[in-house]
Write an enzyme that holds these catalytic residues in place. Structure first.
Site, PDB file in Angstrom:
ATOM      1  N   GLY A  13       0.781  -1.227   0.000  1.00 22.27           N
ATOM      2  CA  GLY A  13       0.000   0.000   0.000  1.00 22.27           C
ATOM      3  C   GLY A  13       0.813   1.278   0.000  1.00 22.27           C
ATOM      4  O   GLY A  13       1.825   1.416  -0.698  1.00 22.27           O
ATOM      5  N   TYR A 145     -11.740   3.083  15.072  1.00 16.54           N
ATOM      6  CA  TYR A 145     -10.758   3.579  14.085  1.00 16.54           C
ATOM      7  C   TYR A 145     -10.699   5.109  14.162  1.00 16.54           C
ATOM      8  O   TYR A 145      -9.612   5.696  14.206  1.00 16.54           O
ATOM      9  CB  TYR A 145     -11.168   3.118  12.682  1.00 16.54           C
ATOM     10  CG  TYR A 145     -10.215   3.539  11.578  1.00 16.54           C
ATOM     11  CD1 TYR A 145      -8.946   2.979  11.463  1.00 16.54           C
ATOM     12  CD2 TYR A 145     -10.602   4.495  10.634  1.00 16.54           C
ATOM     13  CE1 TYR A 145      -8.082   3.355  10.434  1.00 16.54           C
ATOM     14  CE2 TYR A 145      -9.746   4.868   9.606  1.00 16.54           C
ATOM     15  CZ  TYR A 145      -8.487   4.300   9.510  1.00 16.54           C
ATOM     16  OH  TYR A 145      -7.630   4.677   8.502  1.00 16.54           O
TER      17      TYR A 145
HETATM   18  N1  LIG Z   1      -6.597   2.641   2.135  1.00 17.33           N
HETATM   19  C1  LIG Z   1      -7.372   3.602   2.581  1.00 17.33           C
HETATM   20  O1  LIG Z   1      -8.481   3.806   2.063  1.00 17.33           O
HETATM   21  C2  LIG Z   1      -6.870   4.494   3.686  1.00 17.33           C
HETATM   22  C3  LIG Z   1      -7.540   5.703   3.888  1.00 17.33           C
HETATM   23  C4  LIG Z   1      -7.101   6.568   4.884  1.00 17.33           C
HETATM   24  C5  LIG Z   1      -6.019   6.213   5.675  1.00 17.33           C
HETATM   25  N2  LIG Z   1      -5.387   5.022   5.470  1.00 17.33           N
HETATM   26  C6  LIG Z   1      -4.237   4.709   6.331  1.00 17.33           C
HETATM   27  O2  LIG Z   1      -3.116   4.501   5.500  1.00 17.33           O
HETATM   28  C7  LIG Z   1      -2.161   3.701   6.208  1.00 17.33           C
HETATM   29  C8  LIG Z   1      -1.626   2.643   5.265  1.00 17.33           C
HETATM   30  O3  LIG Z   1      -2.681   1.797   4.880  1.00 17.33           O
HETATM   31  P1  LIG Z   1      -2.825   1.260   3.381  1.00 17.33           P
HETATM   32  O4  LIG Z   1      -4.023   1.865   2.793  1.00 17.33           O
HETATM   33  O5  LIG Z   1      -1.535   1.369   2.679  1.00 17.33           O
HETATM   34  O6  LIG Z   1      -3.220  -0.275   3.663  1.00 17.33           O
HETATM   35  P2  LIG Z   1      -2.369  -1.618   3.548  1.00 17.33           P
HETATM   36  O7  LIG Z   1      -1.889  -1.813   2.153  1.00 17.33           O
HETATM   37  O8  LIG Z   1      -3.240  -2.662   4.149  1.00 17.33           O
HETATM   38  O9  LIG Z   1      -1.097  -1.336   4.468  1.00 17.33           O
HETATM   39  C9  LIG Z   1      -1.158  -1.363   5.857  1.00 17.33           C
HETATM   40  C10 LIG Z   1       0.255  -1.566   6.344  1.00 17.33           C
HETATM   41  O10 LIG Z   1       0.271  -1.488   7.783  1.00 17.33           O
HETATM   42  C11 LIG Z   1       1.024  -2.590   8.239  1.00 17.33           C
HETATM   43  N3  LIG Z   1       0.723  -2.961   9.603  1.00 17.33           N
HETATM   44  C12 LIG Z   1      -0.456  -3.311  10.165  1.00 17.33           C
HETATM   45  N4  LIG Z   1      -0.275  -3.631  11.462  1.00 17.33           N
HETATM   46  C13 LIG Z   1       1.059  -3.457  11.726  1.00 17.33           C
HETATM   47  C14 LIG Z   1       1.871  -3.623  12.866  1.00 17.33           C
HETATM   48  N5  LIG Z   1       1.388  -4.039  14.041  1.00 17.33           N
HETATM   49  N6  LIG Z   1       3.199  -3.341  12.767  1.00 17.33           N
HETATM   50  C15 LIG Z   1       3.731  -2.928  11.580  1.00 17.33           C
HETATM   51  N7  LIG Z   1       3.015  -2.797  10.465  1.00 17.33           N
HETATM   52  C16 LIG Z   1       1.695  -3.058  10.540  1.00 17.33           C
HETATM   53  C17 LIG Z   1       0.716  -3.705   7.257  1.00 17.33           C
HETATM   54  O11 LIG Z   1       1.694  -4.706   7.388  1.00 17.33           O
HETATM   55  P3  LIG Z   1       1.462  -6.264   7.054  1.00 17.33           P
HETATM   56  O12 LIG Z   1       1.721  -6.406   5.572  1.00 17.33           O
HETATM   57  O13 LIG Z   1       2.456  -6.977   7.894  1.00 17.33           O
HETATM   58  O14 LIG Z   1       0.029  -6.605   7.415  1.00 17.33           O
HETATM   59  C18 LIG Z   1       0.811  -2.936   5.961  1.00 17.33           C
HETATM   60  O15 LIG Z   1       2.150  -2.746   5.578  1.00 17.33           O
HETATM   61  C19 LIG Z   1      -2.881   3.179   7.453  1.00 17.33           C
HETATM   62  O16 LIG Z   1      -2.461   3.919   8.578  1.00 17.33           O
HETATM   63  C20 LIG Z   1      -4.342   3.442   7.156  1.00 17.33           C
HETATM   64  O17 LIG Z   1      -5.098   3.647   8.333  1.00 17.33           O
HETATM   65  C21 LIG Z   1      -5.788   4.156   4.488  1.00 17.33           C
END
Ligand SMILES: NC(=O)c1ccc[n+]([C@@H]2O[C@H](COP(=O)([O-])OP(=O)(O)OC[C@H]3O[C@@H](n4cnc5c(N)ncnc54)[C@H](OP(=O)(O)O)[C@@H]3O)[C@@H](O)[C@H]2O)c1
Length: 270
Positions: A13, A145
């Site tokens: 991501g 969240y």
């Molecule tokens: N996608 C959206 O629509 C969206 C919108 C607003 C904000 N966000 C925020 O953007 C950020 C990144 O999310 P993303 O959209 O890129 O989703 P993603 O592809 O699911 O990535 C999430 C990342 O967080 C890691 N993670 C989860 N728990 C962890 C832990 N305990 N220690 C270390 N790493 C951990 C995951 O690692 P693993 O591979 O090991 O699981 C993955 O690398 C998050 O903070 C999320 O809340 C996302």
């Protein structure tokens, strides 16, 4: 001297896209993740060093921070790891609550503490944290969240005051929808039958193709992170993505209660 960035949650991501982008600009990147042994592509990038880091494990935080700082100063800490907990609050188990707060909120705080002494002594550094549009507005069935992301917005705003005299900048990146694993692999659901009808309506509204159309790619939001890091205005919150910008502008335009009434109509049909 190349600049250095330390990124959490870089396996997929946004974190991964940011690692690739900053490395492509000549930055030295520490891409941290829970399972670096499974990562081949990033490991092959000469600008990227992989480190093991689960942000809920204090001993891994110390070890990863020490390893990065041993190689030289870290200019930017990008707190990005996080996942979603959605569904009725009443149905959330204690383990679900603890894990969500430990990862999204305490994880960010603990990782930041690991870098503050070095940044303060150097009188330089930037701490940028991925929050969400969900740190500035709310939707039904995402209360925990929201608690973490609103918490991070408030924490960042306050921390910015106390660190500015040490030359350390604190900012957030508040994206709207990003096409990543977030809504699939990274979404944990709570359950409670009493809320089934409103849950159904809410998730139908979230899945509305028109709503999703305003979302961004991980690469676009990584670019917004790059822009935020290079922004000299002193702004704390950097809203990212067309959908998030429209949503936040609407809340400011209508005022809190009229905005909530609109969200209620869209998501709950009343
Ligand atoms: N996608 C959206 O629509 C969206 C919108 C607003 C904000 N966000 C925020 O953007 C950020 C990144 O999310 P993303 O959209 O890129 O989703 P993603 O592809 O699911 O990535 C999430 C990342 O967080 C890691 N993670 C989860 N728990 C962890 C832990 N305990 N220690 C270390 N790493 C951990 C995951 O690692 P693993 O591979 O090991 O699981 C993955 O690398 C998050 O903070 C999320 O809340 C996302």
């Amino acid at each position: 001297m190349p600049q250095t960035i330390f990124i959490t949650g870089a396996s997929t991501g946004l974190g991964r896209a940011a690692a690739v982008l900053f490395a492509s600009k000549g930055w030295k990147v520490f891409a941290t993740m829970r399972n670096p042994e499974k990562e081949a592509d990033l490991a092959a990038n000469p600008g990227i060093t992989l480190l093991k880091l689960d942000v809920t494990r204090p001993e891994e935080i110390s070890a990863a921070a020490e390893a990065a700082l041993a190689a030289g100063p870290v200019d930017v800490l990008f707190n990005n790891a996080g996942y979603g907990l959605a569904g009725p609050f009443e149905g959330a188990t204690d383990a679900q609550l603890v894990d969500q707060l430990n990862t999204n909120l305490l994880g960010v705080m603990r990782v930041t503490q690991a870098f503050l002494p070095a940044m303060r002594e150097r009188r330089a550094g930037t701490i940028i944290t991925t929050t969400s549009i969900g740190g500035l507005v709310t939707f039904p069935f995402n209360s925990v969240y929201h608690a973490t992301k609103w918490g991070l917005e408030g924490w960042s705003e306050s921390l910015a005051f106390e660190l500015e005299s040490f030359g350390i900048r604190v900012m957030t990146l508040a994206p709207g929808g990003i096409a990543t694993d977030f809504a699939s692999r990274s979404l944990v659901m709570t359950q409670h039958a009493a809320y089934a009808q409103d849950m159904g309506k809410t998730f139908a509204a979230f899945s509305d193709p028109e709503r999703r159309a305003g979302g961004s790619t991980a690469e676009q939001i990584a670019q917004a992170a790059w822009d935020a890091v290079h922004d000299e205005s002193g702004r704390v919150t950097h809203v990212a993505g067309a959908d998030a910008k429209a949503n936040y502008a609407r809340r400011l335009e209508l005022g809190v209660e009229a905005f909530r009434a609109e969200i209620r109509r869209i998501f709950l049909g009343r």
